[in-house]
Design a protein around this motif. Structure first.
Motif, PDB file in Angstrom:
ATOM      1  N   LEU A 158      -7.153   4.023  -1.007  1.00 12.66           N
ATOM      2  CA  LEU A 158      -6.486   2.851  -0.434  1.00 12.66           C
ATOM      3  C   LEU A 158      -7.383   2.119   0.564  1.00 12.66           C
ATOM      4  CD1 LEU A 158      -2.787   3.922   0.256  1.00 12.66           C
ATOM      5  CD2 LEU A 158      -3.625   2.281  -1.434  1.00 12.66           C
TER       6      LEU A 158
ATOM      7  N   ARG B 158      -6.218  -5.106   3.139  1.00 13.52           N
ATOM      8  CA  ARG B 158      -5.558  -5.644   1.952  1.00 13.52           C
ATOM      9  C   ARG B 158      -5.089  -7.072   2.198  1.00 13.52           C
ATOM     10  NH1 ARG B 158      -3.809  -1.434  -1.744  1.00 13.52           N
ATOM     11  NH2 ARG B 158      -2.139  -2.776  -2.480  1.00 13.52           N
TER      12      ARG B 158
ATOM     13  N   ALA C  55       0.831  -1.207   0.000  1.00 13.00           N
ATOM     14  CA  ALA C  55       0.000   0.000   0.000  1.00 13.00           C
ATOM     15  C   ALA C  55       0.863   1.253   0.000  1.00 13.00           C
ATOM     16  CB  ALA C  55      -0.932  -0.003   1.208  1.00 13.00           C
TER      17      ALA C  55
ATOM     18  N   ILE D 280      -5.590   0.080   6.639  1.00  9.02           N
ATOM     19  CA  ILE D 280      -5.335  -0.210   5.229  1.00  9.02           C
ATOM     20  C   ILE D 280      -4.709  -1.587   5.054  1.00  9.02           C
ATOM     21  CG2 ILE D 280      -4.062   0.531   3.180  1.00  9.02           C
ATOM     22  CD1 ILE D 280      -4.219   3.407   4.297  1.00  9.02           C
TER      23      ILE D 280
ATOM     24  N   LEU E 184       0.728   4.192  -2.827  1.00 13.57           N
ATOM     25  CA  LEU E 184       0.388   5.567  -2.462  1.00 13.57           C
ATOM     26  C   LEU E 184       1.462   6.543  -2.908  1.00 13.57           C
ATOM     27  CD1 LEU E 184      -1.464   7.566  -1.006  1.00 13.57           C
ATOM     28  CD2 LEU E 184      -0.288   7.005   1.133  1.00 13.57           C
TER      29      LEU E 184
END
Length: 426
Positions: free
Chosen positions: A209, A394, A175, A390, A179
């Motif tokens: 995200l 994921r 992530a 986040i 980003l």
């Protein structure tokens, strides 16, 4: 001469005889006099006349005076309460207090056992109201990123610092890379970078995200009848039982009727703790013997929920160490037994946000045993690792549905991506 002496002797004897008769008569009178007045001395001191008169001989009235009869019969009646209070077991006026005492004690116990029902705080907008609780995460993740992006020159060193900030906040490697790549591209296109523009840019990328398209609804009502069943799982120490109790408040605040199942039978205080949470909002708690079969308690809880016609049955499972294979197998058994009543609607995994990447290890093991449908992140107010939201999503492919932001009864809030990011950015 002899006749004179004889006459004197006879006179003396006669005088002695007469004197003896007189004395004996007086003594007889004195002896007979007390026997005629026995009842005069019998009355209590309180009933005696202040100036009694001496009765005459032969009088009839002293033998049975009416004034003395009343004290003799009233005295036992006056002492009756003392005799009963002392435990004589006599019936009468003292019997009523003896019968009333247990009733009063029962009323006191009932008052203590029935606490007032609380009205939970509405869940709508609760996360916005708890925004200040994210101050620690805000200082590291949100403000840290904005400070770095506001530099006059964004060279490679600055972008490395941005990556380090994201990794420190437990956003995760994948992530973080995604980003940073998106930010670098958009900053180049943007050209000038005012604070408002940077904040808007960062907000959009963070929300992307987190995944605004994910369904974060806690499915607490079945459309085909019967109660929805929600299993709450997690390791020891993450606040799982407390979270179950707070979740009951969330559902009650949204108009749901709830039954709680205390299937954590291995921790002595777990059932008592959950029952206390339930009593506060009027939710019944089904519990079993300490050390009993958790699956049996869960089964009975769902059965009770069906009988009561409630909307939701919340089952608090034992806090299981993810390294104990046997315990994880037992969790699978709980789910299979509950499914005899019907499918389980939600399996919520409670994670401690302060554990960071270790929480992800726990999540993987639980996901292998039961199908996790949602995450509850607790203690998010006491950590600078806001990025765990986040990374855990994921990792598991399931959404964060609830977050805990304090120790208060209404500090569990439905997760809203936009409100969460706004709180992080300040």
């Amino acid at each position: 001469m002899e006749y004179v002496i004889l006459a004197v002797v006879i006179a003396v004897v006669a005088i002695g005889a007469i004197t003896g008769l007189v004395v004996s008569g007086r003594r007889r009178k004195e002896l007979d006099r007390p026997s005629q007045t026995p009842t005069i001395t019998a009355p209590p001191a309180a009933d005696r006349p202040s100036a009694p008169t001496k009765p005459t001989e032969g009088a009839a009235e002293p033998t049975a005076p009416p004034a003395t009869a009343a004290p003799e019969t009233e005295a036992p009646e006056a002492e009756a309460p003392e005799t009963v209070e002392a435990g004589a077991g006599e019936a009468g006026t003292a019997a009523a207090p003896a019968a009333e005492q247990p009733v009063e004690e029962v009323r006191i116990e009932e008052a203590e056992a029935a606490p007032a029902i609380e009205v939970p705080e509405p869940t709508a907008g609760r996360l916005v109201r708890l925004r200040s609780r994210l101050s620690r995460s805000q200082s590291t993740l949100g403000k840290g990123l904005l400070t770095l992006l506001s530099r006059d020159r964004l060279d490679e060193d600055t972008w490395e610092e941005i990556e380090e900030t994201l990794l420190t906040a437990d956003v995760g490697v994948g992530a973080t890379q995604e980003l940073v790549d998106n930010l670098r591209t958009r900053v180049k296109v943007l050209g000038t970078r005012t604070p408002d523009e940077l904040r808007g840019l960062l907000r959009e990328e963070l929300i992307k995200l987190i995944g605004p398209e994910l369904d974060r609804t806690v499915h607490s009502v079945k459309t085909d009848g019967g109660p929805a069943v929600v299993l709450v799982v997690g390791v020891n120490g993450v606040g799982k039982t407390t979270t179950t109790g707070k979740l009951a408040r969330v559902l009650v605040a949204d108009g749901r009727k709830v039954v709680l199942g205390a299937a954590d039978t291995f921790r002595a205080a777990a059932a008592d703790q959950l029952q206390t949470w339930g009593e506060r909002v009027g939710a019944h708690t089904v519990r079993g013997p300490e050390g009993g079969d958790p699956a049996s308690v869960a089964f009975d809880a769902v059965k009770q929920g069906i009988a009561d016609g409630v909307d939701t049955v919340l089952v608090d499972t034992a806090g299981r160490l993810h390294t104990k294979t046997g315990l994880m197998d037992e969790l699978g058994k709980v789910k299979r037994v509950v499914e005899k009543h019907g499918p389980v609607d939600e399996v919520l995994l409670v994670l401690d946000a302060t554990t960071g990447q270790n929480g992800l290890v726990q999540a993987r093991v639980f996901a292998e045993v039961v199908d996790i449908t949602g995450i509850v992140l607790t203690k998010l107010d006491g950590t600078a690792k806001g990025g765990i939201v986040i990374s855990v999503q994921r990792e598991l492919g399931v959404p964060v549905k609830l977050i805990g932001l304090g120790e208060g009864a209404d500090d569990l809030a439905p997760f809203e991506p936009g409100a969460f990011v706004d709180a992080l950015l300040g």
